[in-house]
Write a protein that holds these residues in place. Sequence first.
Motif, PDB file in Angstrom:
ATOM      1  N   UNK A   1     -10.666  -6.267  -0.301  1.00  0.00           N
ATOM      2  CA  UNK A   1     -10.565  -6.465   1.138  1.00  0.00           C
ATOM      3  C   UNK A   1      -9.556  -5.487   1.718  1.00  0.00           C
ATOM      4  N   UNK A   2      -9.530  -5.393   3.010  1.00  0.00           N
ATOM      5  CA  UNK A   2      -8.667  -4.414   3.683  1.00  0.00           C
ATOM      6  C   UNK A   2      -7.550  -5.101   4.441  1.00  0.00           C
ATOM      7  N   UNK A   3      -6.389  -4.450   4.510  1.00  0.00           N
ATOM      8  CA  UNK A   3      -6.054  -3.243   3.784  1.00  0.00           C
ATOM      9  C   UNK A   3      -5.785  -3.556   2.324  1.00  0.00           C
ATOM     10  N   UNK A   4      -5.864  -2.527   1.515  1.00  0.00           N
ATOM     11  CA  UNK A   4      -5.326  -2.588   0.168  1.00  0.00           C
ATOM     12  C   UNK A   4      -4.597  -1.278  -0.041  1.00  0.00           C
ATOM     13  N   UNK A   5      -3.770  -1.240  -1.065  1.00  0.00           N
ATOM     14  CA  UNK A   5      -2.868  -0.114  -1.242  1.00  0.00           C
ATOM     15  C   UNK A   5      -3.074   0.529  -2.602  1.00  0.00           C
ATOM     16  N   UNK A   6      -2.904   1.842  -2.618  1.00  0.00           N
ATOM     17  CA  UNK A   6      -3.029   2.618  -3.849  1.00  0.00           C
ATOM     18  C   UNK A   6      -1.742   3.420  -3.988  1.00  0.00           C
ATOM     19  N   UNK A   7      -1.140   3.365  -5.162  1.00  0.00           N
ATOM     20  CA  UNK A   7       0.044   4.177  -5.437  1.00  0.00           C
ATOM     21  C   UNK A   7      -0.394   5.268  -6.405  1.00  0.00           C
ATOM     22  N   UNK A   8      -0.129   6.515  -6.006  1.00  0.00           N
ATOM     23  CA  UNK A   8      -0.515   7.679  -6.809  1.00  0.00           C
ATOM     24  C   UNK A   8       0.749   8.471  -7.104  1.00  0.00           C
ATOM     25  N   UNK A   9       0.943   8.827  -8.369  1.00  0.00           N
ATOM     26  CA  UNK A   9       2.131   9.606  -8.712  1.00  0.00           C
ATOM     27  C   UNK A   9       1.904  11.099  -8.449  1.00  0.00           C
TER      28      UNK A   9
END
Length: 175
Positions: free
Chosen positions: A131-139
């Motif tokens: 579902x929105x929002x969702x979060x992505x952590x990218x190094x």
Amino acid sequence: MKKLILSALLLTVGLSFALPKDNTKSNAATGKVAVEQEKETFSKPYNEEEDADAKLTQLIAKAKKEGKNVFVQAGGNWCIWCLRFNDFVQKDKDIKALVDKNFVYYHLNYTTKNKNAKAFEKYAPEGQKLGYPFFIVINGKGQTTKVIASGDLESGKSYDAAKVKKMFAENTPKK
């Protein structure tokens, strides 16, 4: 007998005026209007035309150079919770400082017109189920280190500051 029928008729008519009406449809319509009005009070951070995969490639290089992670907020300008989260982060000075110090922040747009499928498939293929929002952590190496649902961070019609701070703190770059 006529008096009895007349009394029963008057009683029935009187009761029909006293009974509550079903306002389900009007309440839903009122709720939609209220949400649309609320949306107008927020900035619209999502670029609906942008090629998110190309943009993320640039932001990952920037994050690597600066020793940060990329924090991706997936959603769209159509999503009230997406707009609320962005507004929450921008207005809470402690959270904003934490974000600015440790992350390059990006709003990954999803609309029927521009689904940015390549970026979603590359960085968070399972994310859209959240579902929105969702979060992505990218190094800084371009690797997804975490995909986070936003629901647990919500409080009323906003977000819980302690939970949001903790989420950002747990996802700062490991040095």
